[in-house]
Design an enzyme around this catalytic site. Structure first.
Site, mmCIF file in Angstrom:
data_model
loop_
_atom_site.group_PDB
_atom_site.id
_atom_site.type_symbol
_atom_site.label_atom_id
_atom_site.label_comp_id
_atom_site.label_asym_id
_atom_site.label_seq_id
_atom_site.Cartn_x
_atom_site.Cartn_y
_atom_site.Cartn_z
ATOM 1 N N THR A 1 0.820 -1.207 0.000
ATOM 2 C CA THR A 1 0.000 0.000 0.000
ATOM 3 C C THR A 1 0.858 1.262 0.000
ATOM 4 O O THR A 1 2.007 1.236 0.455
ATOM 5 C CB THR A 1 -0.906 -0.022 1.261
ATOM 6 O OG1 THR A 1 -1.476 1.270 1.436
ATOM 7 C CG2 THR A 1 -0.124 -0.356 2.520
ATOM 8 N N GLU B 1 0.262 3.534 2.009
ATOM 9 C CA GLU B 1 0.218 4.046 3.390
ATOM 10 C C GLU B 1 1.540 3.856 4.119
ATOM 11 O O GLU B 1 1.780 4.480 5.148
ATOM 12 C CB GLU B 1 -0.940 3.384 4.157
ATOM 13 C CG GLU B 1 -2.253 3.582 3.426
ATOM 14 C CD GLU B 1 -3.498 3.308 4.234
ATOM 15 O OE1 GLU B 1 -3.459 3.385 5.465
ATOM 16 O OE2 GLU B 1 -4.528 3.003 3.608
ATOM 17 N N TYR C 1 -1.833 -0.584 10.983
ATOM 18 C CA TYR C 1 -1.953 -1.254 9.672
ATOM 19 C C TYR C 1 -0.753 -0.911 8.791
ATOM 20 O O TYR C 1 -0.078 -1.794 8.255
ATOM 21 C CB TYR C 1 -3.259 -0.830 8.977
ATOM 22 C CG TYR C 1 -3.275 -1.136 7.489
ATOM 23 C CD1 TYR C 1 -3.257 -2.452 7.029
ATOM 24 C CD2 TYR C 1 -3.297 -0.113 6.532
ATOM 25 C CE1 TYR C 1 -3.257 -2.735 5.656
ATOM 26 C CE2 TYR C 1 -3.297 -0.383 5.172
ATOM 27 C CZ TYR C 1 -3.277 -1.700 4.743
ATOM 28 O OH TYR C 1 -3.270 -1.971 3.391
HETATM 29 P P1 NAD Z 1 -9.465 -7.505 2.237
HETATM 30 O O1 NAD Z 1 -9.442 -7.225 3.686
HETATM 31 O O2 NAD Z 1 -10.715 -7.232 1.453
HETATM 32 O O3 NAD Z 1 -9.105 -9.043 1.963
HETATM 33 C C1 NAD Z 1 -8.070 -9.691 2.638
HETATM 34 C C2 NAD Z 1 -8.212 -11.194 2.368
HETATM 35 O O4 NAD Z 1 -7.134 -11.858 3.045
HETATM 36 C C3 NAD Z 1 -9.511 -11.789 2.923
HETATM 37 O O5 NAD Z 1 -10.078 -12.656 1.966
HETATM 38 C C4 NAD Z 1 -9.071 -12.553 4.162
HETATM 39 O O6 NAD Z 1 -9.882 -13.682 4.453
HETATM 40 C C5 NAD Z 1 -7.655 -12.965 3.767
HETATM 41 N N1 NAD Z 1 -6.796 -13.190 4.943
HETATM 42 C C6 NAD Z 1 -6.666 -12.395 6.045
HETATM 43 N N2 NAD Z 1 -5.800 -12.956 6.915
HETATM 44 C C7 NAD Z 1 -5.349 -14.101 6.318
HETATM 45 C C8 NAD Z 1 -4.417 -15.095 6.714
HETATM 46 N N3 NAD Z 1 -3.779 -15.051 7.883
HETATM 47 N N4 NAD Z 1 -4.186 -16.128 5.864
HETATM 48 C C9 NAD Z 1 -4.833 -16.204 4.669
HETATM 49 N N5 NAD Z 1 -5.734 -15.305 4.267
HETATM 50 C C10 NAD Z 1 -5.982 -14.257 5.070
HETATM 51 O O7 NAD Z 1 -8.232 -6.702 1.630
HETATM 52 P P2 NAD Z 1 -8.054 -6.043 0.189
HETATM 53 O O8 NAD Z 1 -8.602 -4.673 0.217
HETATM 54 O O9 NAD Z 1 -8.510 -7.006 -0.839
HETATM 55 O O10 NAD Z 1 -6.469 -5.911 0.152
HETATM 56 C C11 NAD Z 1 -5.660 -6.932 -0.418
HETATM 57 C C12 NAD Z 1 -4.201 -6.526 -0.296
HETATM 58 O O11 NAD Z 1 -3.990 -5.286 -0.973
HETATM 59 C C13 NAD Z 1 -3.754 -6.294 1.159
HETATM 60 O O12 NAD Z 1 -2.441 -6.797 1.281
HETATM 61 C C14 NAD Z 1 -3.764 -4.781 1.306
HETATM 62 O O13 NAD Z 1 -2.815 -4.360 2.252
HETATM 63 C C15 NAD Z 1 -3.393 -4.341 -0.090
HETATM 64 N N6 NAD Z 1 -3.906 -3.013 -0.498
HETATM 65 C C16 NAD Z 1 -5.227 -2.720 -0.388
HETATM 66 C C17 NAD Z 1 -5.699 -1.483 -0.829
HETATM 67 C C18 NAD Z 1 -7.164 -1.128 -0.764
HETATM 68 O O14 NAD Z 1 -7.508 0.025 -1.081
HETATM 69 N N7 NAD Z 1 -8.058 -2.038 -0.427
HETATM 70 C C19 NAD Z 1 -4.804 -0.539 -1.347
HETATM 71 C C20 NAD Z 1 -3.445 -0.894 -1.444
HETATM 72 C C21 NAD Z 1 -3.011 -2.135 -1.027
HETATM 73 P P1 TYD Z 2 -10.680 3.839 4.201
HETATM 74 O O1 TYD Z 2 -11.621 3.427 3.113
HETATM 75 O O2 TYD Z 2 -10.815 3.226 5.547
HETATM 76 O O3 TYD Z 2 -9.210 3.655 3.611
HETATM 77 P P2 TYD Z 2 -7.786 4.169 4.214
HETATM 78 O O4 TYD Z 2 -7.952 4.605 5.611
HETATM 79 O O5 TYD Z 2 -6.976 2.931 4.085
HETATM 80 O O6 TYD Z 2 -7.345 5.278 3.301
HETATM 81 O O7 TYD Z 2 -10.807 5.409 4.376
HETATM 82 C C1 TYD Z 2 -10.600 6.293 3.298
HETATM 83 C C2 TYD Z 2 -10.700 7.685 3.841
HETATM 84 O O8 TYD Z 2 -12.050 7.912 4.257
HETATM 85 C C3 TYD Z 2 -9.836 7.911 5.065
HETATM 86 O O9 TYD Z 2 -9.316 9.240 5.018
HETATM 87 C C4 TYD Z 2 -10.805 7.772 6.231
HETATM 88 C C5 TYD Z 2 -12.114 8.257 5.645
HETATM 89 N N1 TYD Z 2 -13.334 7.626 6.212
HETATM 90 C C6 TYD Z 2 -14.381 8.434 6.657
HETATM 91 O O10 TYD Z 2 -14.322 9.669 6.612
HETATM 92 N N2 TYD Z 2 -15.484 7.817 7.163
HETATM 93 C C7 TYD Z 2 -15.595 6.461 7.251
HETATM 94 O O11 TYD Z 2 -16.620 5.957 7.771
HETATM 95 C C8 TYD Z 2 -14.517 5.652 6.768
HETATM 96 C C9 TYD Z 2 -14.587 4.150 6.837
HETATM 97 C C10 TYD Z 2 -13.397 6.279 6.243
#
Ligand code: NAD
Ligand code: TYD
Length: 355
Positions: free
Chosen positions: A132, A134, A158
């Site tokens: 990420t 972050e 995180y």
């Molecule tokens: P998510 O929380 O939707 O999904 C995570 C998945 O991992 C779930 O299916 C969960 O069951 C599985 N999981 C959790 N712990 C586990 C374990 N110990 N063993 C096996 N499986 C496990 O997350 P996401 O949004 O799909 O994110 C996927 C990846 O991308 C993560 O590594 C996250 O850090 C990264 N990422 C996400 C975003 C975003 O905006 N969502 C942005 C940048 C990077």
């Molecule tokens: P989020 O979707 O939790 O992603 P991240 O914190 O990983 O960027 O949040 C996106 C932005 O939205 C973040 O600045 C926090 C804000 N936010 C709200 O204002 N209200 C909410 O209920 C949530 C879940 C997030």
């Protein structure tokens, strides 16, 4: 074949669906099915022999070693993680276990497997770690966006756990020569997004007539990437990325949260007008800010464009419209996720497959 971890989560399930649409190369999908893992996302693959689902923990070294020896993948893509900042503030333990210890154990299992491969397969093998933006910390209003050489300054539990996992991946390359690739991506949005994150939460709350909780002044800035663009970027990095390199992935869509919430409300006003003719914007409620809330993230995605020729296909406008429409078209998915009944659904539907 390839092995993905976390392939039942938001990005992982989109990736598996896209992968099997684009090619016939089978996928072993290892996912623990935490609250965020949802096999309903993959229901269209239920009878597809190219998709092999295994419920388990990426930190279960014996299980991962068995899967690697049995299926002999040419690549491992690590999506599995605890991913929600607010949950990490309330309870960091799972983040340390899965994101740090789990990634470490996965790396060790993969290293043992990779070391045993014949020279050609060994050279072609890849471990792709999905991370990420972050990890880079927060930006002031006018600072240039994050590049791959930005120092790591994670601020939430995180982000710190993801930063630690990135460092482990880097070290396994430098010390052991494991051919790793790391991607650092901005905020994703799109289908199958669990409604604890900003965009899906706003959509489902609005449709339920519930308050839309905006943290603080709502002027925090994020860069937004449509999830299918993230999937195509990962495919491209896997195909052509240089082992040991990291690639920032972003959508060139920096926006303050309040603007996102306004856009979601306006689209709902257009696509699903309220019976009383009012606007969903009336549901917006400013609530207490998140502790340590990062003010701004922004990604400089020029390296992946220059070196690998990847650019996002969607603008924010096209992506958010598709996303809102997807949630309107899938009320049952939302209802199952909200009621937690997808867990019952999974055991009914899949029985022994996930046991
Ligand atoms: P998510 O929380 O939707 O999904 C995570 C998945 O991992 C779930 O299916 C969960 O069951 C599985 N999981 C959790 N712990 C586990 C374990 N110990 N063993 C096996 N499986 C496990 O997350 P996401 O949004 O799909 O994110 C996927 C990846 O991308 C993560 O590594 C996250 O850090 C990264 N990422 C996400 C975003 C975003 O905006 N969502 C942005 C940048 C990077
Ligand atoms: P989020 O979707 O939790 O992603 P991240 O914190 O990983 O960027 O949040 C996106 C932005 O939205 C973040 O600045 C926090 C804000 N936010 C709200 O204002 N209200 C909410 O209920 C949530 C879940 C997030």
């Amino acid at each position: 074949m390839i092995l993905v971890t976390g392939g039942a989560g938001f990005i992982g399930s989109n990736f598996v669906l896209d992968w099997l649409q684009a090619s016939d190369e089978p996928v072993v999908n290892l996912d623990k099915l935490t609250y965020a893992g949802n096999l309903e996302n993959l229901v269209t693959l239920q009878d597809d022999v190219r998709h092999h689902f295994v419920q388990g923990d990426l930190g279960d070294r014996a299980l991962v070693e068995r899967l690697l020896t049995e299926h002999r993948p040419r690549a491992v893509i690590n999506f599995a993680a605890e991913s929600h900042v607010d949950r990490s503030i309330h309870g960091p333990e799972d983040f340390i276990q899965t994101n740090i210890v789990g990634t470490f154990r996965l790396l060790e299992a993969v290293r043992a497997y990779w070391s045993s491969l014949p020279a050609g397969d060994k050279a072609n093998f890849r471990f792709l770690h999905v991370s990420t933006d972050e990890v880079y910390g927060t930006l002031s209003k006018d600072a240039p966006p994050f590049t791959e050489t930005n120092p790591y300054e994670p601020n939430s539990p995180y982000a710190a756990s993801k930063a630690a996992s990135d460092h482990l991946v880097r070290a396994w390359h430098h010390t052991y020569g494991l051919p790793v690739l790391t991607t650092n991506c901005s905020n994703n949005y799109g289908p199958y997004h669990f409604p604890e994150k900003l965009i899906p939460l706003m959509i489902v709350n609005a449709l339920a007539g519930m308050p839309l909780p905006v943290y603080g002044d709502g002027l925090q800035v994020r860069d937004w990437l449509y999830v299918k663009d993230h999937c195509s970027a990962i495919r491209r990095v896997l195909e052509a990325g240089q082992p040991g390199e990291t690639y920032n992935i972003g959508g060139w869509n920096e926006k303050p949260n309040i603007e996102i919430v306004h856009r979601v409300c306006d689209l709902l006003d257009e696509l699903h007008p309220k019976a009383d003719g009012g606007s969903y914007r009336a549901l917006i409620t400013h609530v207490q800010d998140r502790p340590g809330h990062d003010r701004r993230y922004a990604i400089d995605a020029r390296k992946i464009e220059r070196d690998l020729g990847w650019k996002p296909a969607e603008t924010f406008e096209t992506g958010i419209r598709k996303t809102v429409q997807w949630y309107l078209d899938h009320p049952q998915w939302v209802q199952h996720v909200q009621s937690g009944s997808y867990r019952d659904w999974v055991s009914k539907q899949y029985g022994a497959v996930v046991a």
